[in-house]
Write a protein that holds these residues in place. Structure first.
Motif, PDB file in Angstrom:
ATOM      1  N   ILE A 561       0.733  -1.380   0.097  1.00  0.00           N
ATOM      2  CA  ILE A 561       0.116   0.034  -0.114  1.00  0.00           C
ATOM      3  C   ILE A 561       0.784   1.320  -0.019  1.00  0.00           C
ATOM      4  N   GLY A 562       1.947   1.271  -0.834  1.00  0.00           N
ATOM      5  CA  GLY A 562       2.544   2.569  -0.870  1.00  0.00           C
ATOM      6  C   GLY A 562       3.862   2.446   0.240  1.00  0.00           C
ATOM      7  N   ASN A 563       3.779   1.817   1.072  1.00  0.00           N
ATOM      8  CA  ASN A 563       4.989   1.792   2.229  1.00  0.00           C
ATOM      9  C   ASN A 563       6.143   0.943   1.920  1.00  0.00           C
ATOM     10  N   ALA A 564       7.078   1.217   2.005  1.00  0.00           N
ATOM     11  CA  ALA A 564       8.289   0.155   1.825  1.00  0.00           C
ATOM     12  C   ALA A 564       8.745  -0.313   3.419  1.00  0.00           C
ATOM     13  N   PHE A 565       9.194  -1.538   3.179  1.00  0.00           N
ATOM     14  CA  PHE A 565       9.550  -2.220   4.199  1.00  0.00           C
ATOM     15  C   PHE A 565      10.789  -3.213   4.067  1.00  0.00           C
ATOM     16  N   LEU A 566      11.504  -3.511   5.159  1.00  0.00           N
ATOM     17  CA  LEU A 566      12.938  -4.006   4.953  1.00  0.00           C
ATOM     18  C   LEU A 566      12.760  -5.322   6.086  1.00  0.00           C
ATOM     19  N   GLN A 567      13.253  -6.330   5.795  1.00  0.00           N
ATOM     20  CA  GLN A 567      13.398  -7.545   6.660  1.00  0.00           C
ATOM     21  C   GLN A 567      14.795  -7.552   7.527  1.00  0.00           C
ATOM     22  N   ARG A 568      14.782  -7.509   8.707  1.00  0.00           N
ATOM     23  CA  ARG A 568      15.991  -7.222   9.612  1.00  0.00           C
ATOM     24  C   ARG A 568      16.683  -8.626   9.482  1.00  0.00           C
ATOM     25  N   GLY A 569      18.158  -8.343   9.557  1.00  0.00           N
ATOM     26  CA  GLY A 569      19.108  -9.664   9.516  1.00  0.00           C
ATOM     27  C   GLY A 569      19.118 -10.033  10.891  1.00  0.00           C
ATOM     28  N   PRO A 570      19.646 -11.196  11.362  1.00  0.00           N
ATOM     29  CA  PRO A 570      20.067 -11.627  12.459  1.00  0.00           C
ATOM     30  C   PRO A 570      20.933 -10.947  13.349  1.00  0.00           C
ATOM     31  N   LYS A 571      20.933 -10.642  14.507  1.00  0.00           N
ATOM     32  CA  LYS A 571      22.206  -9.985  15.506  1.00  0.00           C
ATOM     33  C   LYS A 571      23.029 -10.994  15.925  1.00  0.00           C
ATOM     34  N   PHE A 572      23.849 -10.640  16.852  1.00  0.00           N
ATOM     35  CA  PHE A 572      24.836 -11.269  17.367  1.00  0.00           C
ATOM     36  C   PHE A 572      24.315 -12.209  18.204  1.00  0.00           C
ATOM     37  N   SER A 573      24.977 -13.730  17.856  1.00  0.00           N
ATOM     38  CA  SER A 573      24.526 -14.811  18.839  1.00  0.00           C
ATOM     39  C   SER A 573      25.640 -15.749  19.035  1.00  0.00           C
ATOM     40  N   CYS A 574      25.612 -16.660  20.091  1.00  0.00           N
ATOM     41  CA  CYS A 574      26.775 -17.533  20.302  1.00  0.00           C
ATOM     42  C   CYS A 574      25.691 -18.683  21.120  1.00  0.00           C
TER      43      CYS A 574
END
Length: 585
Positions: A561-574
């Motif tokens: 609906i005219g709005n742009a979105f991005l999918q976030r990548g994973p953060k630090f993990s251990c």
């Protein structure tokens, strides 16, 4: 028997078990059972209600059987049952980069696949057949606007059955090697994909289009929820016939191949909606009165089909270098991807038909908006495979050039549309380089490195509003890089330790252009990972860490609906991983 278990940050866990048998009372019969399960709480939270997004649980069972009833006959069968449960997605508006939406998002999938392979040799010819069956049952609910308002939600339930068969014969006579095959496939998909507009969506997408400022007879939807129903049946089938011959002339190898593909795609659809709205008399804005109530009923049905066929030639030449140090090669191949039908735009088409009944113009024609054509390309590649210093150094290098016509591209139509479509993007050109190398030292040190560069651009693409010729093709990263170093040492004479090892690597991806206009991009980014493992007498213990630098990056882009979105990548993990093997007599 093999066991493995992993636990890390964000309550991320993995567990697997593999059991292997051979012998039994049937000669040359072996079986294995592999069980795998994983789960995570996800790396992000939805700021609307502070809930976790990206939570996922999954399990799978795989049973494999291999039997050689005769010296020249082999049967192999693998059956896999898997189940997936996902909750929420880390989709954030480009403007805020904060996940913030109000409706439920989940995905559930149950799938079963079974593949039977039979190999038989007779009169110097090797025959093989691979027959597979797949069943898929999935259920998805999506807050497709990904905003903290009652815009609209998508529900999608799908059942899919697919059957494929591939029959191949291989032979060799003197310097001539050949193969010939026949491939067939059939797929049937049944899908129910309703879109439900909430109060805010009805106001913005319908009422605001009708109730222009100063309107003397405004409308108001009676029910503040509007269901746009869409049901689809998509049968699909096709076959291929192919042959390939290779002739060895000294150090030269010449390969010629030809494949004929035919495919038929069909869609049967039914789109329905029903609602009432009231027209008000606003001659006196201070005293609006109901004037007339209008009923709307839409029931659209259709049956469309397309057939595609293509001849796909292949030519390659290679030269074997002296002393088994590798080879150099060049190839030309014809690529092809069949066309098909979009389903996600039906809710928009139905919305426009509804507004057409209200006296507004219709934007879409079903036949035009839901179908897309085949993609065709020519691939040119040249390179070398090298094996030096008795295998301690391995290197690969290649250059490629791809000329593509009618490239299939996922786009998001302009305006307040709710779906995405596959379309054909005129002509594109892709060229690039791929390099990789590895080195193994006697001291246990190993190094690996690779680099890929791609320049993918539109030669011609005009969507009727903009000309994108010369722009980068979306989602194709300009660079992919990897560098890793490892060191391992055995330990002799220790009662509890057999060896240990260290590994560190970094990966880089970018730049990525997310849209055709090249106005939204992902810069080149790097992530750093490390592993430290100890091979103990009873088991192997590994400590690991990913994205050590906490790099912030995005992995996907879309518009709704005219709005742009991005999918976030994973953060630090251990975390930590344990592995152990058992042998039973």
């Amino acid at each position: 028997m093999r066991l493995a278990a992993t636990y890390g940050t964000q309550n991320t866990w993995k567990a697997s078990a593999g059991i292997y048998w051979s012998g039994f009372r049937i000669k040359d019969l072996g079986m294995s059972l592999n069980i795998y399960a994983t789960g995570t709480d996800g790396f992000y939270r939805n700021t609307y209600n502070n809930s976790r997004v990206g939570r996922e649980n999954q399990w799978s069972l795989r049973w494999k059987t291999a039997w050689r009833p005769a010296q020249n006959v082999i049967f192999e069968n693998a059956a896999t049952l898997s189940n997936t449960r996902q909750h929420g997605y880390a989709y954030a508006p480009v403007s805020t980069r904060q996940v913030n939406y109000n409706d439920t998002c989940y995905y559930r999938r149950l799938s079963f696949t079974d593949g039977l392979t039979v190999k038989h040799s007779w009169a110097g010819i090797d025959f093989s057949s691979i027959i597979s069956f797949q069943y898929l049952n999935d259920d998805m609910t999506l807050d497709q606007d990904f905003l903290p308002v009652d815009y609209f939600t998508l529900g999608q339930r799908r059942h899919e059955w697919a059957l494929t068969a591939d029959f191949v014969a291989r032979g060799k006579r003197g310097c001539w090697s050949w193969l010939a095959g026949l491939f067939g496939m059939g797929r049937r998909t049944e899908m129910n994909a309703p879109v439900t507009f909430g109060d805010y969506g009805i106001t913005r997408l319908i009422e605001d289009h009708v109730n222009q400022p100063g309107t003397k007879y405004p409308i108001r939807w009676d029910d503040r929820s509007l269901l746009l129903g869409s049901r689809f049946t998509l049968p699909q089938g096709g076959f291929s016939i192919y042959h390939e011959s290779e002739v060895a002339l000294g150090n030269w190898d010449l390969t010629l191949g030809l494949r004929f593909d035919w495919e038929r795609a069909r869609i049967r659809y039914r789109s329905t909606t029903g609602a009432t709205y009231t027209i008000y008399d606003a001659t006196d804005p201070a005293d609006m009165k109901p004037y007339f109530t209008q009923n709307i009923e839409i029931d659209e049905r259709g049956d469309l089909h397309k057939s595609f066929s293509q001849l796909l030639p292949k030519l390659s030449v290679s030269y074997r270098l002296p002393a088994s140090t590798g080879n150099i090669y060049a190839s030309v191949t014809r690529g092809y991807k069949a066309g098909g039908y979009n389903t996600q735009m039906f809710s928009d088409v139905l919305q426009q038909k509804l507004m057409e009944q209200m006296g507004l113009s219709m934007l879409y024609d079903v036949d035009d908006i839901i179908s897309y054509d085949p993609e065709k390309d020519w691939n040119f590649e040249a390179g070398a495979h090298l094996n030096l210093l008795d295998g301690r150094i391995r290197a690969d290098a290649s250059v490629f050039w791809i000329e593509c016509t009618d490239q299939q591209l996922t786009v998001f139509p302009a305006g307040t549309t709710t779906g995405r479509i596959m379309t054909n993007a005129g002509k594109t050109r892709s060229r690039g380089v791929e390099l990789s190398a590895s080195w193994m030292a006697d001291c246990g040190l190993s190094l690996r490195a690779s680099w890929g560069m791609t320049d993918a651009r539109f030669r011609s693409y005009n969507d009727g509003r903009n000309d994108y010729a010369g722009n980068h093709v979306p989602y194709a990263p300009a660079n992919t890089l990897f560098f890793g170093a490892g060191w391992s040492q055995p330990v002799d004479g220790c009662s509890w330790l057999k060896g240990y090892g260290l590994e560190i690597n970094t990966r880089g991806i970018g730049k990525i252009w997310w849209n055709e206009a090249n106005t939204v991009t992902q810069p080149l980014y790097f992530t750093l990972s490390a592993r430290a493992r100890a091979h103990l007498k009873p088991c192997t213990v590994e400590f690991w860490a990913d994205n050590i630098t906490g790099t912030q990056y995005d992995t996907f882009y879309f518009v709704s609906i005219g709005n742009a979105f991005l999918q976030r990548g994973p953060k630090f993990s251990c975390g930590i991983t344990l592995k152990r093997s058992f042998t039973f007599d």
